[in-house]
Design an enzyme around this catalytic site. Sequence first.
Site, PDB file in Angstrom:
ATOM      1  N   TYR A  69       0.956  -0.921  -0.279  1.00  0.00           N
ATOM      2  CA  TYR A  69      -0.165   0.285   0.029  1.00  0.00           C
ATOM      3  C   TYR A  69       1.232   1.565  -0.231  1.00  0.00           C
ATOM      4  CZ  TYR A  69      -3.970  -2.856   1.393  1.00  0.00           C
ATOM      5  OH  TYR A  69      -5.258  -3.987   1.246  1.00  0.00           O
ATOM      6  N   PHE A 218     -14.126  -4.748   0.521  1.00  0.00           N
ATOM      7  CA  PHE A 218     -14.825  -3.694  -0.159  1.00  0.00           C
ATOM      8  C   PHE A 218     -16.688  -4.359   0.213  1.00  0.00           C
ATOM      9  CE2 PHE A 218     -12.080  -6.044  -3.233  1.00  0.00           C
ATOM     10  CZ  PHE A 218     -10.874  -4.592  -4.041  1.00  0.00           C
ATOM     11  N   GLY A 222     -18.202  -2.461  -3.259  1.00  0.00           N
ATOM     12  CA  GLY A 222     -19.093  -3.520  -4.014  1.00  0.00           C
ATOM     13  C   GLY A 222     -18.214  -3.725  -4.782  1.00  0.00           C
TER      14      GLY A 222
END
Length: 307
Positions: A69, A218, A222
């Site tokens: 990240y 998520f 979504g």
Amino acid sequence: MGQRTNAASAAGTWQLGDRTVNRIGFGAMRLTGTAPFDRGVPRDRDRSIGVLRRAVELGVNHIDTAAFYFSATRSANELINRALAPYPEDLVIATKVWPGRDPSGAWWWAAPEQLRGQVEENLRQLGRDHLDVVNLRVPPSLRTGSIGEHFGALAELRDAGLVRHLGLSHVTSVQLAEARAIAPVVCVQNPYGVGAPEEDRALLRLCGELGLAFVPFFAIAGAGREAGPGADDHGTVCAVAHTHGVSAAQVRLAWTLQQGPHVLAIPGTGDPGHLAQNVAAGTLRLSEDEMARLASPRPAGAQMLPR
């Protein structure tokens, strides 16, 4: 940091091995930029540090991160170190290995013997002498393959004291069984949220039966996955949100948390306002009718992690 509260405990707690965490946690992927990894514009450093400190003040004691990240000028692990070290005793930091990115940002996947280097990279960046939880993040292309060699290598690092607990990310029930035959597993981290297909729902139920934490990612995004939620949200989500006077994101989080007491949430954001809304979602209770209306499966979007 300011006065700590326990707002993040409104949805209850669960165990990650021998550690107790509030079910509302925090995902670090969006701390580094307006879009994940090397996309978008880098976040303001002080703002990201402030979001992390505010999360802990609100009672968040479970942070999900990874050495991969990072953007051109920001690293999630280093931001966590700068914001929170010396770390609160109750804080659990979970990271993941197997994927990696070189200094140019190019993706690569580690061989079993390279996992130690990835674990040590997380240790250096976070300023720790051991990692609380390390998830083996399985490549999308290996959905039907064995993970035994890689998980066995992580189990050796656990035995060596570099890792406290082991988890899995993006796995099948078969792979979960394979890993549990090698070493204890404390959590499964898979995509899950409103519209999840039956295969994903079955794995969530299995984790509950086994007493394992299920940590969906998520849950808010979504089908948008790493790109985030689309502008046109699921109509039913918006209708339920309107009824409760909350955001669609809060409805998505509440629905996911109500799938079982073993479900943890790790919504990520670089925005203090969104952080407050995410934590507040732990107090939102949806009716049985609302839960059922939101449960119909919808097709998932494409992943942005490399295959």
